[in-house]
Design a protein around this motif. Sequence first.
Motif, mmCIF file in Angstrom:
data_model
loop_
_atom_site.group_PDB
_atom_site.id
_atom_site.type_symbol
_atom_site.label_atom_id
_atom_site.label_comp_id
_atom_site.label_asym_id
_atom_site.label_seq_id
_atom_site.Cartn_x
_atom_site.Cartn_y
_atom_site.Cartn_z
ATOM 1 N N LEU A 179 41.376 40.674 31.172
ATOM 2 C CA LEU A 179 40.143 40.097 31.709
ATOM 3 C C LEU A 179 40.030 40.342 33.212
ATOM 4 C CD1 LEU A 179 40.232 36.712 29.784
ATOM 5 C CD2 LEU A 179 38.407 38.414 29.593
ATOM 6 N N MET A 180 41.112 40.121 33.929
ATOM 7 C CA MET A 180 41.073 40.278 35.376
ATOM 8 C C MET A 180 40.867 41.736 35.786
ATOM 9 S SD MET A 180 44.117 37.543 36.224
ATOM 10 C CE MET A 180 44.175 37.869 37.980
ATOM 11 N N ALA A 181 41.325 42.668 34.946
ATOM 12 C CA ALA A 181 41.146 44.091 35.253
ATOM 13 C C ALA A 181 39.700 44.538 35.088
ATOM 14 C CB ALA A 181 42.060 44.935 34.363
ATOM 15 N N THR A 182 38.976 43.866 34.194
ATOM 16 C CA THR A 182 37.604 44.292 33.898
ATOM 17 C C THR A 182 36.547 43.365 34.482
ATOM 18 O OG1 THR A 182 37.688 43.111 31.778
ATOM 19 C CG2 THR A 182 38.302 45.450 31.770
ATOM 20 N N ARG A 183 36.970 42.188 34.962
ATOM 21 C CA ARG A 183 36.023 41.206 35.493
ATOM 22 C C ARG A 183 36.507 40.767 36.876
ATOM 23 N NH1 ARG A 183 33.058 39.596 30.672
ATOM 24 N NH2 ARG A 183 31.900 38.070 31.910
ATOM 25 N N PRO A 184 36.090 41.444 37.916
ATOM 26 C CA PRO A 184 36.621 41.176 39.256
ATOM 27 C C PRO A 184 36.321 39.777 39.781
ATOM 28 C CG PRO A 184 34.780 42.712 39.334
ATOM 29 C CD PRO A 184 35.144 42.567 37.896
ATOM 30 N N ALA A 185 35.379 39.059 39.163
ATOM 31 C CA ALA A 185 35.061 37.706 39.618
ATOM 32 C C ALA A 185 35.844 36.640 38.860
ATOM 33 C CB ALA A 185 33.563 37.446 39.464
ATOM 34 N N CYS A 186 36.701 37.063 37.938
ATOM 35 C CA CYS A 186 37.392 36.108 37.054
ATOM 36 C C CYS A 186 38.678 35.592 37.680
ATOM 37 C CB CYS A 186 37.697 36.776 35.715
ATOM 38 S SG CYS A 186 38.499 35.686 34.522
ATOM 39 N N HIS A 187 38.810 34.268 37.752
ATOM 40 C CA HIS A 187 40.042 33.608 38.154
ATOM 41 C C HIS A 187 40.664 32.950 36.919
ATOM 42 C CE1 HIS A 187 39.826 33.629 42.664
ATOM 43 N NE2 HIS A 187 38.595 34.004 42.363
ATOM 44 N N VAL A 188 42.004 32.888 36.893
ATOM 45 C CA VAL A 188 42.736 32.283 35.778
ATOM 46 C C VAL A 188 43.600 31.149 36.333
ATOM 47 C CG1 VAL A 188 44.444 32.658 33.965
ATOM 48 C CG2 VAL A 188 42.721 34.428 34.464
ATOM 49 N N VAL A 189 43.490 29.965 35.721
ATOM 50 C CA VAL A 189 44.248 28.792 36.162
ATOM 51 C C VAL A 189 45.136 28.335 35.011
ATOM 52 C CG1 VAL A 189 44.118 26.428 37.016
ATOM 53 C CG2 VAL A 189 42.405 28.115 37.735
ATOM 54 N N VAL A 190 46.439 28.254 35.267
ATOM 55 C CA VAL A 190 47.416 27.837 34.262
ATOM 56 C C VAL A 190 48.030 26.512 34.702
ATOM 57 C CG1 VAL A 190 49.566 28.420 33.078
ATOM 58 C CG2 VAL A 190 47.913 30.225 33.646
ATOM 59 N N VAL A 191 47.853 25.481 33.871
ATOM 60 C CA VAL A 191 48.434 24.160 34.133
ATOM 61 C C VAL A 191 49.651 23.989 33.229
ATOM 62 C CG1 VAL A 191 48.035 21.680 34.104
ATOM 63 C CG2 VAL A 191 46.161 23.241 34.687
ATOM 64 N N GLY A 192 50.784 23.606 33.800
ATOM 65 C CA GLY A 192 51.970 23.364 32.987
ATOM 66 C C GLY A 192 53.234 23.746 33.715
ATOM 67 N N ASP A 193 54.360 23.435 33.091
ATOM 68 C CA ASP A 193 55.662 23.676 33.698
ATOM 69 C C ASP A 193 56.261 24.991 33.216
ATOM 70 O OD1 ASP A 193 55.738 21.315 35.181
ATOM 71 O OD2 ASP A 193 56.465 20.162 33.463
ATOM 72 N N ASP A 194 57.047 25.598 34.064
ATOM 73 C CA ASP A 194 57.714 26.860 33.749
ATOM 74 C C ASP A 194 58.990 26.562 32.971
ATOM 75 O OD1 ASP A 194 58.509 29.471 33.668
ATOM 76 O OD2 ASP A 194 59.142 29.577 35.769
ATOM 77 N N ARG A 195 58.822 26.208 31.698
ATOM 78 C CA ARG A 195 59.959 25.851 30.849
ATOM 79 C C ARG A 195 59.578 26.075 29.390
ATOM 80 N NH1 ARG A 195 59.891 19.523 29.470
ATOM 81 N NH2 ARG A 195 57.683 19.079 29.766
ATOM 82 N N SER A 196 60.569 25.980 28.510
ATOM 83 C CA SER A 196 60.340 26.084 27.075
ATOM 84 C C SER A 196 60.564 24.720 26.445
ATOM 85 C CB SER A 196 61.286 27.106 26.440
ATOM 86 O OG SER A 196 60.977 28.415 26.867
#
Length: 408
Positions: A238-255
């Motif tokens: 998505l980010m490669a084809t949509r230059p206005a697109c931001h992605v927000v990830v909520v959560g911890d870096d764990r399994s």
Amino acid sequence: MRVLLVHSNFPAQFRHLCVALGSDPADEVVFLTMNPRPEWNIPGVRKAVFLPDGEAAPGVHPLAAQGEEAARLAAGALKAALALRDQGFVPDVIYSHSGWGPGLYLGEVFPEARRLCYFEWFYDPDGADARFGGATQQPMDRARARARNLPILMDLANCRQGICPSRWQAEQFPPDLRRKLTVLPDGVDTEFFRPAPDERLVLPGLDLSGAAEIVTYATRGMEPYRGFPQFMEAAARLMATRPACHVVVVGDDRSCYGPPPGPGRTWKQEVLERLRLDPARIHFTGSLPYGLYRKVLRAGSVHVYLTRPFVLSWSFLEALSCGCLVVASDTEPVREVARDGVNALLTDFHSPQAIAARVAEALDRREESAPLRAEARRTILRDHDLRPLLARHVALVKGTEDGGTAAG
């Protein structure tokens, strides 16, 4: 009424129940837990902390490891329960979270108490979750899966009634074991998780109030069970084809479910090393307080929720309650709540290309999505609104009615 709630974590699935019971001066509520969480105090609820009894024994056979861990937790909880009885606390009802062991032997300390159990999952090497990955399971792997059910089966045998949060989760239990199970969803606070069309995404250290497109993803842990690798690959597309697109990830870096990719490694590390992502447009917030988490949901253009056939996440229901435009995996737990094109857009869990295409479609058709968003909200108000469900939950604990629908 005296109520003993039991969960290794606090307050976990019993948070709303704690608030309701603790607010009634006629109730005395004790929460038996391993997590004192000093930042969490619920009026009218007293915490009693227990620890596993002893250290993990070396050389435990893999088929006995789950049972050994459950036994140590059960023994620690039993000692804490004995102390409660010595202090004069004898519960009328014990309501314990099943699967890990703390509630197994509390009936030996409090034989007078009515016992309820909260069941999330039954492990089946031939079940939907096991089949989903497509890999052939060796006999020892299948045996380990069945061994994980030992504390669950003990709880089911000894409780008066079991509660499952969804019909699909209850259906993972063998048919002849479902007679004690009642389906009662946890419920969503629909007053809190409600739409706010003019919400702007401004967090400490992050201002996306001017972003044209925001794709959001929320999870406890960044892991394959919740489709994190597939989502990140889709985000890269998505980010490669949509230059206005931001992605927000909520959560911890764990399994939280399943193993990490290797010793000392996380799935986030694996993904970021493999993918080329614009650091100015990919934003990892970590865990957020409820108010900021809600802001992310309400300010996003599209919310993505992915899961294997496993326990359904609260975040999916909360996003629907906020009237989000949700792209979700076309998997069994999601399909219990969502219909494609009616209250969400469903896609192939395994295919980052399909996920990216569905999100792009949603972004392109945001102006037409009002009916879908409204139906998402109506679905939660109809089937998952906390207020009526909590009243049934309290009634079940107090024994004034069965509290829900039979699992069948």
